[in-house]
Design an enzyme around this catalytic site. Sequence first.
Site, PDB file in Angstrom:
ATOM      1  N   LYS A  82     -40.230 -11.232 -15.414  1.00 49.93           N
ATOM      2  CA  LYS A  82     -41.341 -10.626 -14.679  1.00 49.93           C
ATOM      3  C   LYS A  82     -40.799  -9.602 -13.682  1.00 49.93           C
ATOM      4  O   LYS A  82     -40.129  -9.957 -12.723  1.00 49.93           O
ATOM      5  CB  LYS A  82     -42.141 -11.669 -13.893  1.00 49.93           C
ATOM      6  CG  LYS A  82     -43.398 -11.019 -13.296  1.00 49.93           C
ATOM      7  CD  LYS A  82     -44.019 -11.820 -12.176  1.00 49.93           C
ATOM      8  CE  LYS A  82     -43.521 -11.454 -10.814  1.00 49.93           C
ATOM      9  NZ  LYS A  82     -43.923 -10.111 -10.338  1.00 49.93           N
ATOM     10  N   GLU A 139     -30.893 -15.097  -5.517  1.00 56.15           N
ATOM     11  CA  GLU A 139     -30.216 -13.989  -4.826  1.00 56.15           C
ATOM     12  C   GLU A 139     -31.228 -13.458  -3.826  1.00 56.15           C
ATOM     13  O   GLU A 139     -32.209 -12.832  -4.206  1.00 56.15           O
ATOM     14  CB  GLU A 139     -29.797 -12.934  -5.852  1.00 56.15           C
ATOM     15  CG  GLU A 139     -28.660 -12.072  -5.365  1.00 56.15           C
ATOM     16  CD  GLU A 139     -29.155 -10.830  -4.663  1.00 56.15           C
ATOM     17  OE1 GLU A 139     -29.366 -10.930  -3.426  1.00 56.15           O
ATOM     18  OE2 GLU A 139     -29.335  -9.805  -5.311  1.00 56.15           O
ATOM     19  N   CYS A 176     -30.518  -5.457  -0.658  1.00 54.49           N
ATOM     20  CA  CYS A 176     -30.294  -6.778  -0.044  1.00 54.49           C
ATOM     21  C   CYS A 176     -28.954  -6.829   0.680  1.00 54.49           C
ATOM     22  O   CYS A 176     -28.821  -7.526   1.683  1.00 54.49           O
ATOM     23  CB  CYS A 176     -30.392  -7.869  -1.086  1.00 54.49           C
ATOM     24  SG  CYS A 176     -29.439  -7.509  -2.554  1.00 54.49           S
ATOM     25  N   GLU A 217     -34.247  -9.177   8.297  1.00 58.79           N
ATOM     26  CA  GLU A 217     -34.019  -8.162   7.270  1.00 58.79           C
ATOM     27  C   GLU A 217     -35.162  -7.144   7.325  1.00 58.79           C
ATOM     28  O   GLU A 217     -36.322  -7.516   7.156  1.00 58.79           O
ATOM     29  CB  GLU A 217     -33.976  -8.834   5.893  1.00 58.79           C
ATOM     30  CG  GLU A 217     -33.584  -7.884   4.800  1.00 58.79           C
ATOM     31  CD  GLU A 217     -33.487  -8.557   3.434  1.00 58.79           C
ATOM     32  OE1 GLU A 217     -34.385  -9.347   3.086  1.00 58.79           O
ATOM     33  OE2 GLU A 217     -32.523  -8.268   2.713  1.00 58.79           O
TER      34      GLU A 217
HETATM   35  P1  NDP Z   1     -40.791 -11.173  -2.918  1.00 59.02           P
HETATM   36  O1  NDP Z   1     -39.749 -12.217  -2.755  1.00 59.02           O
HETATM   37  O2  NDP Z   1     -42.196 -11.545  -2.702  1.00 59.02           O
HETATM   38  O3  NDP Z   1     -40.704 -10.576  -4.404  1.00 59.02           O
HETATM   39  C1  NDP Z   1     -39.667 -10.763  -5.335  1.00 59.02           C
HETATM   40  C2  NDP Z   1     -40.224 -11.124  -6.707  1.00 59.02           C
HETATM   41  O4  NDP Z   1     -40.815 -12.440  -6.676  1.00 59.02           O
HETATM   42  C3  NDP Z   1     -41.352 -10.206  -7.166  1.00 59.02           C
HETATM   43  O5  NDP Z   1     -41.299 -10.058  -8.570  1.00 59.02           O
HETATM   44  C4  NDP Z   1     -42.576 -10.979  -6.721  1.00 59.02           C
HETATM   45  O6  NDP Z   1     -43.728 -10.586  -7.386  1.00 59.02           O
HETATM   46  C5  NDP Z   1     -42.175 -12.394  -7.080  1.00 59.02           C
HETATM   47  N1  NDP Z   1     -42.916 -13.439  -6.370  1.00 59.02           N
HETATM   48  C6  NDP Z   1     -43.691 -13.334  -5.240  1.00 59.02           C
HETATM   49  N2  NDP Z   1     -44.193 -14.535  -4.888  1.00 59.02           N
HETATM   50  C7  NDP Z   1     -43.737 -15.419  -5.808  1.00 59.02           C
HETATM   51  C8  NDP Z   1     -43.888 -16.823  -5.998  1.00 59.02           C
HETATM   52  N3  NDP Z   1     -44.604 -17.561  -5.162  1.00 59.02           N
HETATM   53  N4  NDP Z   1     -43.266 -17.415  -7.041  1.00 59.02           N
HETATM   54  C9  NDP Z   1     -42.505 -16.702  -7.889  1.00 59.02           C
HETATM   55  N5  NDP Z   1     -42.335 -15.356  -7.770  1.00 59.02           N
HETATM   56  C10 NDP Z   1     -42.920 -14.728  -6.749  1.00 59.02           C
HETATM   57  O7  NDP Z   1     -40.402  -9.933  -2.050  1.00 59.02           O
HETATM   58  P2  NDP Z   1     -41.410  -8.836  -1.450  1.00 59.02           P
HETATM   59  O8  NDP Z   1     -41.617  -7.831  -2.484  1.00 59.02           O
HETATM   60  O9  NDP Z   1     -42.632  -9.464  -0.869  1.00 59.02           O
HETATM   61  O10 NDP Z   1     -40.550  -8.265  -0.239  1.00 59.02           O
HETATM   62  C11 NDP Z   1     -40.596  -8.911   1.036  1.00 59.02           C
HETATM   63  C12 NDP Z   1     -39.251  -8.861   1.697  1.00 59.02           C
HETATM   64  O11 NDP Z   1     -38.311  -9.547   0.883  1.00 59.02           O
HETATM   65  C13 NDP Z   1     -38.680  -7.485   1.870  1.00 59.02           C
HETATM   66  O12 NDP Z   1     -39.124  -6.867   3.015  1.00 59.02           O
HETATM   67  C14 NDP Z   1     -37.222  -7.790   1.912  1.00 59.02           C
HETATM   68  O13 NDP Z   1     -36.868  -8.158   3.221  1.00 59.02           O
HETATM   69  C15 NDP Z   1     -37.048  -8.962   0.998  1.00 59.02           C
HETATM   70  N6  NDP Z   1     -36.575  -8.593  -0.349  1.00 59.02           N
HETATM   71  C16 NDP Z   1     -35.306  -8.859  -0.672  1.00 59.02           C
HETATM   72  C17 NDP Z   1     -34.824  -8.489  -1.904  1.00 59.02           C
HETATM   73  C18 NDP Z   1     -33.427  -8.753  -2.305  1.00 59.02           C
HETATM   74  O14 NDP Z   1     -32.914  -8.076  -3.170  1.00 59.02           O
HETATM   75  N7  NDP Z   1     -32.788  -9.736  -1.741  1.00 59.02           N
HETATM   76  C19 NDP Z   1     -35.641  -7.783  -2.870  1.00 59.02           C
HETATM   77  C20 NDP Z   1     -37.011  -7.608  -2.453  1.00 59.02           C
HETATM   78  C21 NDP Z   1     -37.417  -7.989  -1.231  1.00 59.02           C
HETATM   79  P3  NDP Z   1     -44.610  -9.405  -6.768  1.00 59.02           P
HETATM   80  O15 NDP Z   1     -43.790  -8.191  -6.673  1.00 59.02           O
HETATM   81  O16 NDP Z   1     -45.651  -9.248  -7.764  1.00 59.02           O
HETATM   82  O17 NDP Z   1     -45.103  -9.897  -5.438  1.00 59.02           O
END
Ligand code: NDP
Length: 497
Positions: free
Chosen positions: A195, A269, A303, A400
Amino acid sequence: MAELDKPQREVEVPGDWTYASAPESRDIVEIADRYGHFVGGEWLEPTETYETIAPRDEEPLAAVGQATAADVGRAVAAARTAYADGWSSLPGSERAKYLFRIARILQERSREFAVLESLNGGKPIKESRDVDLPLAAAHFFYYAGWADKLEYAFPNRRPRPVGVAGQIIPWNFPLLMLAWKVAPALACGNTVVLKPAETTPLTALLFCDVLRQAELPDGVVNIITGDGRTGAALVESEDVDKIAFTGSTEVGKEIQRRLAGTGKKLTLELGGKAANIVFDDAALDQAVEGIVNGIYFNQGHVCCAGSRLFVQESIYEPLVAKLERRLTTLRVGDPLDKNTDVGAINSAAQLERIRELVASGEEEGAEIYQPPCVLPEKGYWFAPTVFTNVAQSYRIAQEEIFGPVLSVLTFRTPEEAIEKANNTPYGLSAGVWTEKGSRILWMAQRLRAGVVWANTFNRFDPSSPFGGYKESGFGREGGLHGLEPYLTFEDSETFGG
Ligand code: NDP
């Protein structure tokens, strides 16, 4: 010699060195009006859709499916069938052929993918062209090489595929994160349901075309789109054997809670708040380039971004002056312009989060610097930002931000640098800038971070493992280590040593 003298002519010296725009054409990409889910090698008509946009100007790009729990169930069933129907028992050398094909096709179509990645995600085209695409192809090449050598990679342990892997990826490196997850999973004989993030589904959907071109058997890779609800349904699906997640720490913790006691394998991660540490003997100009690359690369949506800069006190002033001067030369603007250094913020929600944290930094007493730059009126934009006068307790030094925002702090001794750098719930990466090799080793042994870069930052290679400590998650991706989460092993003693 007089006869050799050239006639003196007045040459007009240009006064304006502004770059002319150099937009990459988007004609190379065909975007459909509507996309379904890629399940069992077919496009499944979605029951519900949402609109995906270009963050540079909010232009609607396509209607994309919002997968329901039933759709997720179909995708998992297709992956299970493909697993049982031959993929898991295919000789490694045969699986490798598919991975090599995928890698080559990605290389051949890299321009198309790079344009789409920048359009849908907002990152500068020179990054998607020169970093995301070459690295994504390199991951498939690298893991293709391991597919028939698993017995040698793990001698006497009888590696076996895990089964069906559910993979959930974020929006900051959409295609690269797909490659990090899909390549090792397939090399080890697993099948996949992936996904992509809600805001950046388009390169994953284009990747389905690569899978068809490579003639990968139906159902080996299934791609379903949607928001967090789809991700949650995938995590909860009973027939998934392993979950690989990259994203926020909050969602990672939630997934871990849900999977506790189920026996499913999990790798997380998660976030980071990396320390980039500059000693007074470092090559300052080189360090400034590393700092800029560390935090402004991909608008700071990284990240492992070097979001906390620790400067040894004696060089604080010259370093900050050089850094601020360098910031004035960063070109912020259209992601499809080949000159752009800093592109668009990925989404309205992320822009809001950045604004909120930056406002908290100002309220708590930090000093803000932003270079003069004209931001486009439409779309999501944030100027490169440096905070000085930052205390460790400030939110901008703790949380972050995931945006182009750097917090500068100081230290006097290596011991103090270690104490401050490790004073974070995260532990994903760190950078050390010094000319002393012994100091690099001393620091690297003490920094609680999965990756420590020395005199460089944000360097990636498929052969090098990546992952975190503490709230940055567990499990490694990349390298030999990246195979393990996709394998089960028979006890070496049972096997006879
Ligand atoms: P999320 O953790 O919400 O998103 C990461 C992935 O998980 C997306 O595909 C998201 O879907 C999906 N997801 C969301 N909720 C669930 C759930 N309950 N169960 C399973 N999968 C889920 O990150 P955000 O996009 O909300 O970003 C928020 C913050 O997270 C950022 O500001 C940043 O600080 C951090 N972040 C860190 C990352 C990293 O590489 N370590 C990457 C992205 C964000 P969907 O996109 O549809 O919500």
